[in-house]
Design a protein around this motif. Structure first.
Motif, short mmCIF file in Angstrom:
data_model
loop_
_atom_site.label_atom_id
_atom_site.label_comp_id
_atom_site.label_asym_id
_atom_site.label_seq_id
_atom_site.Cartn_x
_atom_site.Cartn_y
_atom_site.Cartn_z
N TRP A 1 52.98 0.20 12.47
CA TRP A 1 51.54 0.39 12.57
C TRP A 1 50.99 -0.36 13.78
O TRP A 1 51.49 -1.41 14.17
CB TRP A 1 50.87 -0.09 11.29
CG TRP A 1 51.31 0.67 10.09
CD1 TRP A 1 52.39 0.39 9.29
CD2 TRP A 1 50.73 1.87 9.59
NE1 TRP A 1 52.50 1.34 8.31
CE2 TRP A 1 51.50 2.26 8.46
CE3 TRP A 1 49.63 2.64 9.97
CZ2 TRP A 1 51.19 3.39 7.71
CZ3 TRP A 1 49.33 3.77 9.21
CH2 TRP A 1 50.10 4.13 8.10
N GLU B 1 50.56 -4.48 14.28
CA GLU B 1 51.48 -5.31 13.50
C GLU B 1 52.48 -5.98 14.41
O GLU B 1 52.73 -5.55 15.54
CB GLU B 1 52.20 -4.48 12.44
CG GLU B 1 53.30 -3.59 12.97
CD GLU B 1 54.10 -2.90 11.86
OE1 GLU B 1 55.23 -2.47 12.15
OE2 GLU B 1 53.59 -2.78 10.73
N ASN B 2 53.07 -7.05 13.94
CA ASN B 2 54.09 -7.76 14.69
C ASN B 2 55.29 -6.83 14.91
O ASN B 2 55.87 -6.32 13.94
CB ASN B 2 54.52 -9.01 13.91
CG ASN B 2 55.47 -9.90 14.69
OD1 ASN B 2 56.17 -9.46 15.59
ND2 ASN B 2 55.49 -11.17 14.34
N LYS C 1 60.51 -6.40 7.16
CA LYS C 1 60.81 -5.22 7.99
C LYS C 1 62.31 -5.14 8.28
O LYS C 1 62.89 -4.05 8.24
CB LYS C 1 60.02 -5.28 9.29
CG LYS C 1 60.18 -4.05 10.16
CD LYS C 1 59.50 -4.22 11.52
CE LYS C 1 58.01 -4.33 11.38
NZ LYS C 1 57.34 -4.38 12.72
#
Length: 252
Positions: free
Chosen positions: A70, A73-74, A81
């Motif tokens: 997204w 996001e990081n 993740k």
């Protein structure tokens, strides 16, 4: 039977017109797995629980509404993740995700599919002048009190909804699945009796009361279970492959 991953993805992209819809995430193939697809598992969100369920079901491809990567996001592949992606890659499962293209589609879209579940006749867009507003307008065949309609929504979705203004008589409805509470002002301007979405914000209560509109928050997850199932069914029929929807319950 099986179909090539490339052929299936090409058809899904085409069917949803994914390349022409601006979004907050990449739509289409997000993780590439094995080159042939014989079994599709669908679900709302590519959580670890759904990934694990897809592995257990021996899926070749996991198709979801809420995927990864997204905006904002990081980007680092760490923690949650990393674990999700590692599981998909280890088991050679592709991840196919469609966000806004799956909300707005006129046949398998979340908004149209929710209307079919709730027996709402679709009349048009919530805000035709602004295509970024993905909600719809429609009507019930017969008017009913907001309290009764909320009970029907709860029965269909299997989740008690939040309701504001229980005594209003409802026939004309606006709705947007998921996190569409910000469109309540457009719904009020369109003259609806009730606006339905997945979530509520603090100010939503005041907008509903002060604009004279009943409001239902029926759950982000609960309102977005139907589009991905319909898309999975479409692809299964199109390519004669297996399709299994797996619902990982989410109270939000």
């Amino acid at each position: 039977m099986a179909v090539s991953l490339a052929t299936l993805v090409e058809e899904a992209d085409r069917y949803l017109n994914a390349g022409k819809i601006q979004d907050y995430c990449p739509n289409g193939l997000q993780v590439e797995g094995r080159p042939q697809v014989g079994r599709i598992v669908t679900g709302v969100t590519a959580s670890q629980a759904l990934v694990d369920a897809a592995i257990e079901a021996r899926a070749d491809l996991l198709l979801v509404h809420h995927g990864y990567f997204w905006k904002g996001e990081n980007p680092c592949i760490t923690g949650m993740k990393q674990r999700r992606l590692k599981a998909l890659l280890k088991h050679d499962i592709s991840l196919l995700a469609y966000h806004l293209p799956l909300d707005v589609h006129p046949e398998v879209g979340n908004n149209v599919q929710l209307a079919r579940q709730l027996h709402i006749e679709v009349e048009g867009l919530l805000d035709p002048a602004n295509p970024r507003v993905v909600g719809l307008l429609g009507a019930l065949a017969e008017p009913m009190r907001a309290r009764a309609f909320a009970a029907w929504v709860g029965q269909v979705l299997g989740r008690e909804p939040l309701l504001v203004d229980t005594d209003r008589l409802v026939q004309r409805i606006g709705w947007c699945t998921g996190g569409g509470q910000g469109y309540i002002d457009q719904a009020a301007a369109a003259g609806v009796d009730l606006y339905l979405t997945g979530e509520a914000s603090e100010q939503t209560f005041h907008s509903a009361r002060e604009n004279g509109v009943a409001f239902i928050a029926a759950g982000h997850h609960a309102t977005e279970r139907y589009g991905v199932q319909a898309l999975g069914d479409y692809l299964a029929r199109r390519f004669a492959v297996e399709h299994l929807f797996i619902d990982c319950p989410n109270p939000v």
